[in-house]
Enzyme design. Structure first.
Site, PDB file in Angstrom:
ATOM      1  N   SER A  27      62.479  32.207  35.035  1.00 40.34           N
ATOM      2  CA  SER A  27      61.785  31.949  36.272  1.00 40.34           C
ATOM      3  C   SER A  27      62.142  30.606  36.906  1.00 40.34           C
ATOM      4  O   SER A  27      61.815  30.383  38.063  1.00 40.34           O
ATOM      5  CB  SER A  27      60.277  31.994  36.034  1.00 40.34           C
ATOM      6  N   SER A  82      62.723  31.012  30.383  1.00 42.76           N
ATOM      7  CA  SER A  82      62.870  30.605  31.778  1.00 42.76           C
ATOM      8  C   SER A  82      63.624  29.310  32.022  1.00 42.76           C
ATOM      9  O   SER A  82      63.924  28.992  33.167  1.00 42.76           O
ATOM     10  CB  SER A  82      61.501  30.509  32.443  1.00 42.76           C
ATOM     11  N   LYS A 119      60.063  21.777  38.916  1.00 40.03           N
ATOM     12  CA  LYS A 119      59.642  23.172  39.133  1.00 40.03           C
ATOM     13  C   LYS A 119      58.216  23.197  39.665  1.00 40.03           C
ATOM     14  O   LYS A 119      57.354  22.449  39.182  1.00 40.03           O
ATOM     15  CB  LYS A 119      59.758  23.940  37.807  1.00 40.03           C
TER      16      LYS A 119
HETATM   17  N1  GLN Z   1      61.394  36.421  31.974  1.00 44.23           N
HETATM   18  C1  GLN Z   1      60.261  36.176  31.145  1.00 44.23           C
HETATM   19  C2  GLN Z   1      59.026  36.704  31.817  1.00 44.23           C
HETATM   20  O1  GLN Z   1      59.139  37.288  32.823  1.00 44.23           O
HETATM   21  C3  GLN Z   1      60.154  34.722  30.800  1.00 44.23           C
HETATM   22  C4  GLN Z   1      59.446  33.920  31.804  1.00 44.23           C
HETATM   23  C5  GLN Z   1      59.283  32.472  31.412  1.00 44.23           C
HETATM   24  O2  GLN Z   1      59.863  31.988  30.440  1.00 44.23           O
HETATM   25  N2  GLN Z   1      58.439  31.783  32.166  1.00 44.23           N
HETATM   26  O3  GLN Z   1      57.939  36.559  31.359  1.00 44.23           O
END
Ligand code: GLN
Length: 503
Positions: free
Chosen positions: A154, A178, A79
């Site tokens: 994400s 994420s 990532k």
């Molecule tokens: N969807 C969550 C957010 O927008 C989690 C994001 C993540 O785990 N990096 O913050």
């Protein structure tokens, strides 16, 4: 079987035994990326040359009888939130476009030492803020199961890359879901380790009390293999745990008899898609048939998870992202000739330096990142700190205590990972609150600092994957991997492949 159909465990075994060369494996995945990624957009960078050179080196070393690392020849995509000294690292933000870090993240260094082959960097929501991958400055990722749908986020690029067989294994990061949510929406297996289990040095910070790196693979066994390399103490990360790393893959093959799985009735409240609910209930039945027992548990404060998370995470993000000011690295704009005129000859900024900061941040960050910075700055400001941030910390404590209470009577807690299957691209982009609610089943794990795993437990009638989540106490990764692995011995869901991506 084609190399791209093999699991990570099978790939490292085949290469070690000389059944297939690292070069052939790596070439097969690179070719597949070249063929499919135009329509999926999972990769921000592909390092064809570097990957082939590393594969050739591994083949040479094997032929001359030199020792090989435990992941020798395994293609891994990382990532783009993780620093790589030889490849650009952007966090899918214009702010870091073209940025090359001076060092490798600890997990990347560990992968290299284990002789994994880094094939590229995967797309993501900008600075890991989002649940659909639509917040990337470099375009959304398309879900391989239906290109009109989001892969989740994400770590959407990492999930889609595995789902479309463009990489057998990837790394993601999980601040509020994420790893687990995109794994669920793309039909793969993703592990969010306990806070501190995996080093975060070189992981570009989003919310430092929540962030954790973890593997995203085709199976729990593959996640265990990756964990053996990436987990472990790192003196360069003050939050990294100094606890021995278990031999995850050797602990898998044990029966589930006696495993106590908690089931939270509130998880099945209105709002949960009926097909998701069915898949999750069927998964409980599989575990039961395998000898586990299912028990009702309550997590009374879990319903405050989303509001608590959306205070804690933006507050930490606002302070972490203060470093992007255009002065040291990243996007820089201006100052324009002497500052903008405010109309009366005075400038709108205190100084050209402040003007440069403002323009650089205004241009470099996308709308969701700006929203989080504003939310966090507001919640931390004098007068609001106690009402918002301090209160969120107190609720966080209650959420954590709920888990400790529940784990006094059960070993793990099962349930959905997201309320719906993959939603359409564009469906939620106009409604930030709807997007935040996507995280309702995942954020509490991070707030409590515990571990969670997501794996496929069925498909909807229209062919979209449904994910199951198991959460366990701190350092319960061996148990989570073992339970998921057993489930995958009893089911075939994790073996399904998206039709449009057939080999
Ligand atoms: N969807 C969550 C957010 O927008 C989690 C994001 C993540 O785990 N990096 O913050």
């Amino acid at each position: 079987m084609q190399p791209v159909e093999l699991s990570s465990v099978e790939i490292v075994t085949a290469i070690r035994q000389g059944d297939v060369s690292a070069e052939r494996v790596v070439t097969a995945f690179l070719d597949r990326i070249a063929r499919l990624d135009g329509s999926i957009n999972a990769f921000l960078v592909v390092d064809r040359e570097g990957a082939l050179a590393k594969a050739a080196e591994i083949d040479r070393r094997r032929k001359s009888g030199q020792p090989l690392g435990p992941l020798a020849g395994l293609p891994v995509a990382v990532k783009d939130v993780l620093c790589t000294a030889d490849l650009p690292t952007t966090c899918a933000s214009k702010m870091l476009a073209g940025f090359r870090p001076p060092y490798d993240a600890d997990v990347v260094a560990r992968l290299r030492r284990a002789d994994a082959v880094i094939v590229g960097k995967t797309n993501m929501d900008e600075f890991a803020m989002g649940g659909s991958n639509e917040n990337s400055a470099f375009g959304p990722v398309h879900n391989p199961w239906d290109l009109d749908r989001a892969p989740g986020g994400s770590s959407g690029g990492s999930a889609a890359a595995v789902a479309a067989d463009m990489a057998p294994a990837t790394l993601g990061s999980d601040t509020g879901g994420s790893i687990r949510q995109p794994a669920g929406l793309c039909g793969i297996t993703g592990l969010k380790p306990t806070y501190g289990r995996v080093s975060r040095r070189g992981l570009i910070a989003f919310a430092s009390s929540l962030d954790q790196v973890g593997p995203m693979c085709r199976s729990a066994a593959d996640c265990g293999l990756l964990m053996e390399t990436i987990a472990g103490h790192d003196p360069g990360d003050a939050t990294s745990l100094d606890t021995a790393v278990p031999p995850y893959t050797q602990l898998l093959d044990q029966p589930l008899a006696g495993l106590r799985i908690g089931r939270v009735a509130a998880h099945f409240a209105a709002g949960l898609d009926t097909e998701v609910a069915r898949g999750v209930e069927e998964a409980f039945a599989v575990f039961k048939a395998a000898g586990a027992t299912i028990h009702d548990v309550e997590l009374p404060h879990a319903r405050y998870g989303v509001p608590t998370y959306y205070l804690v995470a933006p507050c930490e993000a606002a302070s972490n992202l203060a470093r992007y000011d255009g002065a040291h690295y990243g996007h820089r704009c201006g100052p324009a000739s002497g500052g903008k005129s405010a109309g009366d000859g005075a400038t709108a900024f205190d100084s050209p330096l402040v003007e440069m900061y403002c323009h650089s941040r205004a241009e470099g960050f996308g709308p969701e990142v700006k929203r989080r910075i504003m939310l966090g700055t507001y919640a931390l400001s004098a007068g609001y700190y106690d009402a918002y941030y301090a209160k969120a910390l107190r609720v966080r404590h209650l959420i954590r205590q709920d888990y400790l209470d529940a784990f006094a009577t059960v070993d793990v807690i099962g349930g959905p990972v997201s309320a719906t299957p993959a939603f359409r691209l564009g469906e939620k982009t106009g409604d930030p609150l709807a997007m935040y609610l996507v995280d309702m089943y995942t954020v509490s794990t991070n707030l409590a600092g515990i571990a969670g795993i997501s794996f496929p437990c069925g498909f909807t009638r229209s062919g979209l994957p449904v994910g199951f989540q198991l959460q366990g106490p701190a350092l319960s990764e061996p148990l989570l991997l073992r339970a998921a692995d057993r489930f995958q011995h009893l089911t075939e869901w994790h073996r399904r492949r998206p039709a449009g991506c057939s080999v």
